[in-house]
Design an enzyme around this catalytic site. Structure first.
Site, PDB file in Angstrom:
ATOM      1  N   ASN A 143      -2.701  10.996  -4.451  1.00 41.88           N
ATOM      2  CA  ASN A 143      -2.678  12.451  -4.621  1.00 41.88           C
ATOM      3  C   ASN A 143      -4.050  13.066  -4.380  1.00 41.88           C
ATOM      4  O   ASN A 143      -4.180  14.100  -3.714  1.00 41.88           O
ATOM      5  CB  ASN A 143      -2.202  12.809  -6.031  1.00 41.88           C
ATOM      6  CG  ASN A 143      -0.689  12.910  -6.121  1.00 41.88           C
ATOM      7  OD1 ASN A 143      -0.011  13.091  -5.115  1.00 41.88           O
ATOM      8  ND2 ASN A 143      -0.155  12.787  -7.319  1.00 41.88           N
ATOM      9  N   ASP A 178       4.984   8.950 -11.683  1.00 42.03           N
ATOM     10  CA  ASP A 178       5.022   7.856 -10.706  1.00 42.03           C
ATOM     11  C   ASP A 178       5.672   6.620 -11.322  1.00 42.03           C
ATOM     12  O   ASP A 178       5.373   5.492 -10.944  1.00 42.03           O
ATOM     13  CB  ASP A 178       3.614   7.525 -10.202  1.00 42.03           C
ATOM     14  CG  ASP A 178       2.674   7.093 -11.321  1.00 42.03           C
ATOM     15  OD1 ASP A 178       3.021   7.292 -12.508  1.00 42.03           O
ATOM     16  OD2 ASP A 178       1.588   6.559 -11.022  1.00 42.03           O
TER      17      ASP A 178
END
Length: 255
Positions: A143, A178
């Site tokens: 990210n 996640d």
């Protein structure tokens, strides 16, 4: 009325009108007419159940007497059809909303509510099963380096790969940002570890390595299987990631 005739009536009721009436059965208006006549049908009113331009279904009012239904009867049936259509629409909308509330919009996977229900169902069956806690390795770096949109693509791709690698009877859930969890109807610990290895391989094939914690309950009924799997996952992270660790064991498989 013969059951097969209902399907034929359903195919016949395909126009924009809400009500179809036949004063007496004396003409060929659709395939299967002969069976209705042989059954002694004399009058038929078919009310299409519609929502806008979509047909939800239909219901049939029939009489052995060969008489023309009154305008009042037809109007009452049309009103009933409208009410039934509204009920069916509300039920379907409720089911759609309930399904949406249970699913993660990014991956399409069911999430924590459905996950808990699945665990409860397997515990009640008292059959052997396994829980796999799965976490994407170094996802924060993905990210931070490539942005959240790319991170979302990674999660979607990974979810598809993991689902494809699971046996048909087993389910994958998204339990966090996640984090994923798989619930396996595994007959043995060896089966569970074999599935875990397949998930590891699938993740590597899409370029997204994962760590996995495995907890297996041979007799069923364990109330803390996910907690144990999550603890094993934590140990997998500490062991260097990209590994599978079995709850209650000190060894792990590295790739």
């Amino acid at each position: 009325m013969p059951a097969s005739s209902l399907a034929e009536i359903g195919a016949w009721v395909d126009g924009p009108l809400a009500c179809y009436t036949v004063g007496s059965v004396d003409g060929e208006w659709f395939v299967g007419f002969d069976r209705l006549r042989d059954a002694g049908l004399g009058m038929l009113v078919v009310i299409a159940l519609v929502r806008g331009s979509e047909q939800l279904g239909f219901f049939v009012v029939a009489d052995r007497r060969a008489s023309t239904p009154s305008t009042e009867l037809v109007e009452q049936l049309e009103l009933l059809g409208s009410l039934v259509s509204s009920v069916l629409t509300n039920v379907r909308d409720h089911e759609t909303l309930r399904d949406l509330a249970r699913r993660d919009p990014l991956t399409g996977l069911e999430h924590n509510t459905a996950f808990g229900e699945r665990l409860d169902a397997l515990r009640r069956r008292a059959a052997s099963y396994a829980v796999l806690a799965i976490d994407v390795d170094h996802f924060k770096n993905v990210n931070d380096t490539y942005g959240h949109e790319h991170g979302n693509t990674v999660l979607r791709t990974l979810a598809q790969a993991l689902v494809a690698a699971l046996p048909a009877q087993d389910l994958l859930f998204r339990t966090g940002g996640d984090e994923f969890a798989a619930v396996l109807e595994a007959a043995s610990l060896q089966d569970a570890m074999r599935v875990a290895a397949g998930l590891e391989h699938a993740a590597r094939c899409v370029g997204t390595p994962v760590s996995i914690g495995v907890a297996f309950d041979e007799e069923g009924g364990s109330p803390d299987l996910y907690v144990r799997a999550d603890e094993a996952l934590y140990r997998a992270k500490r062991a260097g990631r990209n590994v599978t660790v079995l709850a209650g064991a000190h060894q792990h498989s590295a790739h």
